[in-house]
Design a protein around this motif. Structure first.
Motif, PDB file in Angstrom:
ATOM      1  N   ARG A 137     137.509  65.388  98.684  1.00  0.00           N
ATOM      2  CA  ARG A 137     136.637  64.894  97.614  1.00  0.00           C
ATOM      3  C   ARG A 137     136.592  65.919  96.489  1.00  0.00           C
ATOM      4  O   ARG A 137     136.405  67.108  96.733  1.00  0.00           O
ATOM      5  CB  ARG A 137     135.233  64.620  98.146  1.00  0.00           C
ATOM      6  CG  ARG A 137     134.245  64.190  97.076  1.00  0.00           C
ATOM      7  CD  ARG A 137     132.978  63.638  97.670  1.00  0.00           C
ATOM      8  NE  ARG A 137     133.206  62.307  98.228  1.00  0.00           N
ATOM      9  CZ  ARG A 137     133.185  61.197  97.504  1.00  0.00           C
ATOM     10  NH1 ARG A 137     132.964  61.243  96.211  1.00  0.00           N
ATOM     11  NH2 ARG A 137     133.391  60.033  98.085  1.00  0.00           N
ATOM     12  N   LEU A 138     136.764  65.446  95.260  1.00  0.00           N
ATOM     13  CA  LEU A 138     136.731  66.319  94.095  1.00  0.00           C
ATOM     14  C   LEU A 138     135.452  66.168  93.278  1.00  0.00           C
ATOM     15  O   LEU A 138     135.027  67.117  92.616  1.00  0.00           O
ATOM     16  CB  LEU A 138     137.938  66.071  93.188  1.00  0.00           C
ATOM     17  CG  LEU A 138     139.234  66.765  93.598  1.00  0.00           C
ATOM     18  CD1 LEU A 138     139.848  66.125  94.833  1.00  0.00           C
ATOM     19  CD2 LEU A 138     140.237  66.756  92.460  1.00  0.00           C
ATOM     20  N   ASP A 139     134.875  64.984  93.281  1.00  0.00           N
ATOM     21  CA  ASP A 139     133.633  64.777  92.540  1.00  0.00           C
ATOM     22  C   ASP A 139     132.739  63.815  93.313  1.00  0.00           C
ATOM     23  O   ASP A 139     133.191  63.025  94.123  1.00  0.00           O
ATOM     24  CB  ASP A 139     133.888  64.255  91.122  1.00  0.00           C
ATOM     25  CG  ASP A 139     134.678  62.945  91.098  1.00  0.00           C
ATOM     26  OD1 ASP A 139     135.315  62.607  92.124  1.00  0.00           O
ATOM     27  OD2 ASP A 139     134.693  62.266  90.051  1.00  0.00           O
ATOM     28  N   ARG A 140     131.434  63.941  93.066  1.00  0.00           N
ATOM     29  CA  ARG A 140     130.459  63.082  93.737  1.00  0.00           C
ATOM     30  C   ARG A 140     129.290  62.840  92.789  1.00  0.00           C
ATOM     31  O   ARG A 140     128.809  63.760  92.125  1.00  0.00           O
ATOM     32  CB  ARG A 140     129.952  63.736  95.022  1.00  0.00           C
ATOM     33  CG  ARG A 140     129.047  62.814  95.843  1.00  0.00           C
ATOM     34  CD  ARG A 140     128.436  63.524  97.047  1.00  0.00           C
ATOM     35  NE  ARG A 140     129.407  63.900  98.064  1.00  0.00           N
ATOM     36  CZ  ARG A 140     129.897  63.065  98.969  1.00  0.00           C
ATOM     37  NH1 ARG A 140     129.535  61.804  98.977  1.00  0.00           N
ATOM     38  NH2 ARG A 140     130.752  63.509  99.871  1.00  0.00           N
ATOM     39  N   TRP A 141     128.853  61.587  92.728  1.00  0.00           N
ATOM     40  CA  TRP A 141     127.694  61.239  91.919  1.00  0.00           C
ATOM     41  C   TRP A 141     126.461  61.939  92.481  1.00  0.00           C
ATOM     42  O   TRP A 141     126.209  61.913  93.685  1.00  0.00           O
ATOM     43  CB  TRP A 141     127.505  59.728  91.916  1.00  0.00           C
ATOM     44  CG  TRP A 141     126.403  59.259  91.010  1.00  0.00           C
ATOM     45  CD1 TRP A 141     125.232  58.675  91.381  1.00  0.00           C
ATOM     46  CD2 TRP A 141     126.383  59.339  89.589  1.00  0.00           C
ATOM     47  NE1 TRP A 141     124.468  58.395  90.281  1.00  0.00           N
ATOM     48  CE2 TRP A 141     125.144  58.789  89.155  1.00  0.00           C
ATOM     49  CE3 TRP A 141     127.272  59.823  88.618  1.00  0.00           C
ATOM     50  CZ2 TRP A 141     124.790  58.705  87.806  1.00  0.00           C
ATOM     51  CZ3 TRP A 141     126.911  59.738  87.289  1.00  0.00           C
ATOM     52  CH2 TRP A 141     125.691  59.179  86.884  1.00  0.00           C
ATOM     53  N   ALA A 142     125.694  62.594  91.600  1.00  0.00           N
ATOM     54  CA  ALA A 142     124.576  63.427  92.055  1.00  0.00           C
ATOM     55  C   ALA A 142     123.512  62.634  92.797  1.00  0.00           C
ATOM     56  O   ALA A 142     122.768  63.197  93.603  1.00  0.00           O
ATOM     57  CB  ALA A 142     123.959  64.160  90.871  1.00  0.00           C
ATOM     58  N   GLY A 143     123.421  61.336  92.545  1.00  0.00           N
ATOM     59  CA  GLY A 143     122.426  60.520  93.223  1.00  0.00           C
ATOM     60  C   GLY A 143     122.826  60.102  94.623  1.00  0.00           C
ATOM     61  O   GLY A 143     122.058  59.446  95.327  1.00  0.00           O
ATOM     62  N   ASP A 144     124.024  60.502  95.070  1.00  0.00           N
ATOM     63  CA  ASP A 144     124.528  60.124  96.383  1.00  0.00           C
ATOM     64  C   ASP A 144     123.776  60.893  97.471  1.00  0.00           C
ATOM     65  O   ASP A 144     123.656  62.118  97.411  1.00  0.00           O
ATOM     66  CB  ASP A 144     126.022  60.449  96.450  1.00  0.00           C
ATOM     67  CG  ASP A 144     126.705  59.852  97.666  1.00  0.00           C
ATOM     68  OD1 ASP A 144     126.021  59.501  98.629  1.00  0.00           O
ATOM     69  OD2 ASP A 144     127.946  59.769  97.640  1.00  0.00           O
ATOM     70  N   ASP A 145     123.289  60.172  98.487  1.00  0.00           N
ATOM     71  CA  ASP A 145     122.605  60.811  99.609  1.00  0.00           C
ATOM     72  C   ASP A 145     123.477  61.856 100.296  1.00  0.00           C
ATOM     73  O   ASP A 145     122.968  62.771 100.950  1.00  0.00           O
ATOM     74  CB  ASP A 145     122.206  59.768 100.664  1.00  0.00           C
ATOM     75  CG  ASP A 145     120.990  58.953 100.255  1.00  0.00           C
ATOM     76  OD1 ASP A 145     120.335  59.333  99.263  1.00  0.00           O
ATOM     77  OD2 ASP A 145     120.703  57.956 100.927  1.00  0.00           O
TER      78      ASP A 145
END
Length: 291
Positions: free
Chosen positions: A258-266
């Motif tokens: 994984r390179l990026d993740r939405w900050a709202g992701d649990d």
């Protein structure tokens, strides 16, 4: 070769999706149909889907993993479907991957299995396995705890595949069917969402309806998760009791990056032990979370 669909699920992680698609490109011609379910209709993800020859199924909202998987299978016209999450990458050669996919596709089409697990086998399973089992000359043997907690030991009886095992090894729990593929049953291994090659009919008529009819309090981002529900304490007996035929590829085909993740992701703090490593960029409103 049987007609096969590739279905992916993504949510606001275009860098991760692009990396996955670039990595999967050597085997994309194996599939005659390719679909990406894009939750919340991120325009970058939709453009990437089209660039790599996928049909983009654009959703207005995030519907979660379970319903997203359901839509992914529903969007496919073929009975054989390889489902991947957006952060999986190919770790084997093109030729080996195609040989394994062909062998498993034949087994699924001929009714010798309902689904196959293709994630690269992580090291993290070994500690738990060793509580109940040991390997003697590459063959599994129960420890005393494996007899005392017989059912718990059986639930991971397919996990010798995480170790170096004897060539051609077959037991009451695992059968080597060649090409690095082993046959077993759901009573001997958990369900995993990550990289599943499955029959569409099994997924939509059996697996997902079971999860929908057996809710649990645990969710991901407020939505039900197939893996959490099926493997939950109150539902796992149903999974084991059905004794579905499954295949496992050793050492697997698809790793995790994984390179990026939405900050709202649990899952923003979750570190997957199978991840190839490296930083994960947090995007969006972090609301005080670490970046």
């Amino acid at each position: 070769m049987h007609k096969t669909s590739l279905a992916m699920l993504t949510w606001k992680a275009p860098k991760t999706l692009q990396h996955a698609l670039q990595n999967l490109e050597p085997i994309l011609d194996f599939f005659d149909e390719k679909t990406i379910v894009c939750q919340e209709s991120d325009p970058e993800e939709i453009a990437l889907a089209q660039q790599y020859g996928f049909k983009a199924v654009a959703l207005e909202t995030n519907v979660g993993i379970q319903h997203g998987m359901k839509l992914a299978f529903e969007s496919c016209s073929n009975e054989l479907v390889l489902f991947l999450e957006n952060d999986l990458v190919l770790k084997e050669s093109r030729d080996r991957a195609k040989n394994i996919l062909t062998a498993i596709g034949n087994a699924l089409a001929e009714g010798r299995a309902e689904f196959a697990k293709l994630r690269y086998l992580p090291e993290s399973q070994k500690k738990t396995f060793r509580r109940y089992w040991r390997l003697s000359n590459g063959r599994p043997r129960r420890r005393m705890m494996g007899y005392l907690r017989y059912g718990a030991a059986n639930s991971m009886a397919a996990d010798p595949l995480h170790f170096d095992i004897a060539p051609g090894m077959s037991s009451g729990y695992l059968i080597d069917i060649g090409n690095g593929v082993y046959q077993t049953f759901s009573k001997y291994g958990k369900w995993e969402n990550l990289a599943v090659f499955a029959k569409k009919s099994f997924s939509l008529n059996t697996l997902i309806p079971f999860s929908e009819s057996h809710p649990t309090s645990r969710t991901v981002n407020g939505h039900p998760d197939l893996e959490l529900r099926i493997n939950s304490k109150k539902n796992k007996s149903g999974w084991r009791g059905n004794n579905f035929k499954l295949l496992i590829a050793k050492p697997g085909l698809f790793g995790h990056r994984r390179l990026d993740r939405w900050a709202g992701d649990d899952k923003w703090m979750t570190a997957d032990p199978a991840d190839d490593g490296g930083p994960v960029e947090m995007v969006g409103d972090t609301k005080g979370k670490l970046t």
